[in-house]
Design an enzyme around this catalytic site. Structure first.
Site, mmCIF file in Angstrom:
data_model
loop_
_atom_site.group_PDB
_atom_site.id
_atom_site.type_symbol
_atom_site.label_atom_id
_atom_site.label_comp_id
_atom_site.label_asym_id
_atom_site.label_seq_id
_atom_site.Cartn_x
_atom_site.Cartn_y
_atom_site.Cartn_z
ATOM 1 N N GLU A 28 0.832 -1.208 0.000
ATOM 2 C CA GLU A 28 0.000 0.000 0.000
ATOM 3 C C GLU A 28 0.865 1.256 0.000
ATOM 4 O O GLU A 28 2.076 1.199 0.249
ATOM 5 C CB GLU A 28 -0.942 -0.024 1.211
ATOM 6 N N GLU A 59 -1.570 -9.965 -6.209
ATOM 7 C CA GLU A 59 -1.588 -10.686 -7.487
ATOM 8 C C GLU A 59 -0.678 -10.024 -8.500
ATOM 9 O O GLU A 59 0.117 -10.679 -9.182
ATOM 10 C CB GLU A 59 -3.021 -10.723 -8.064
ATOM 11 N N CYS A 90 -6.338 -6.367 -11.348
ATOM 12 C CA CYS A 90 -5.576 -7.628 -11.365
ATOM 13 C C CYS A 90 -6.101 -8.576 -12.439
ATOM 14 O O CYS A 90 -5.332 -9.275 -13.093
ATOM 15 C CB CYS A 90 -5.616 -8.295 -9.994
HETATM 16 N N1 THU Z 1 -5.904 -6.577 -2.252
HETATM 17 C C1 THU Z 1 -5.077 -7.492 -2.827
HETATM 18 O O1 THU Z 1 -3.856 -7.443 -2.674
HETATM 19 N N2 THU Z 1 -5.644 -8.452 -3.593
HETATM 20 C C2 THU Z 1 -6.975 -8.649 -3.735
HETATM 21 O O2 THU Z 1 -7.394 -9.562 -4.426
HETATM 22 C C3 THU Z 1 -7.908 -7.764 -3.063
HETATM 23 C C4 THU Z 1 -7.325 -6.539 -2.470
HETATM 24 C C5 THU Z 1 -5.312 -5.565 -1.367
HETATM 25 C C6 THU Z 1 -5.244 -4.173 -1.896
HETATM 26 C C7 THU Z 1 -5.228 -3.365 -0.627
HETATM 27 O O3 THU Z 1 -3.907 -3.281 -0.131
HETATM 28 C C8 THU Z 1 -6.043 -4.188 0.357
HETATM 29 O O4 THU Z 1 -6.068 -5.493 -0.181
HETATM 30 C C9 THU Z 1 -7.446 -3.668 0.566
HETATM 31 O O5 THU Z 1 -8.107 -3.519 -0.628
#
Ligand code: THU
Length: 184
Positions: free
Chosen positions: A101, A112, A146
């Protein structure tokens, strides 16, 4: 599509062995949860490729455990939602990634995309499966960005999303992002 994707792929003589075995694995997993999905040719292939199938199932389980571990490295101070991902390539190698993040929020990268980037950076663009792990009650579905990145490397990629308790949902990229933008 008259037959589910995994049935078609499993029977497709043109596809590489690992893609056919991955499809058979998906077929077997879906049969365990969906009695409607039965196909004589797949049952025959399951017998014929039992060794490869066992090896692929172990690769998925290994990918899952690597994703469980890498998930703990996620940089998610804003959402506190940790996600791990492991990509299985055509050689059976595994490439991991976690979500990263950013204070700008919009620059956040999902697990992903991070794992796919690792796979590509190591020279492996032939992706067979993407294994995702999050600590949720039901497996997460990958976000739209993704899905678009996955489709770049194949509409036939299997997406295996699992919870930390090992519940899973299986998808094929083609069904996650139908009518995708792939060329111009
Ligand atoms: N996130 C992922 O890494 N993969 C997913 O499939 C869903 C969401 C992350 C993005 C962000 O850092 C956090 O989860 C909340 O959305």
């Amino acid at each position: 599509m008259s037959l589910p994707f995994c049935v078609q792929r499993a029977c497709d003589e043109q596809a590489s062995l690992i893609k056919r075995v991955a499809a058979l694995w998906m077929y077997r997993e879906l049969c365990a949860t969906d009695v409607v999905l039965t196909h004589a040719r797949c049952d025959e292939l399951l017998q014929q490729h039992s060794h490869e199938l066992l090896a692929f199932a172990q690769t998925v389980d290994m990918a899952y455990s690597l994703a469980v571990n890498v998930r703990l490295n996620a940089h998610a101070p804003y959402s506190k939602f940790l996600v791990g991902c492991a990509v299985i390539d055509e050689a059976g190698s595994i490439h991991v990634g976690c979500n990263v993040e950013n204070a700008s929020l919009g620059l956040t990268q999902c697990a992903e995309r991070a794992a796919i980037t690792t796979s590509v950076a190591s020279g492996n663009v032939n992706i067979v499966a993407v294994v995702i792990v999050a600590d949720t009650t039901t497996p997460v579905a990958p976000c739209g960005a993704c899905r678009q990145v996955m489709v770049e490397f194949g509409t036939d990629i299997i997406v295996c999303s699992r919870t930390t308790s090992n519940d899973q949902t299986l998808y094929v990229v083609d069904e996650l992002l139908p009518s995708a933008f792939t060329s111009w």
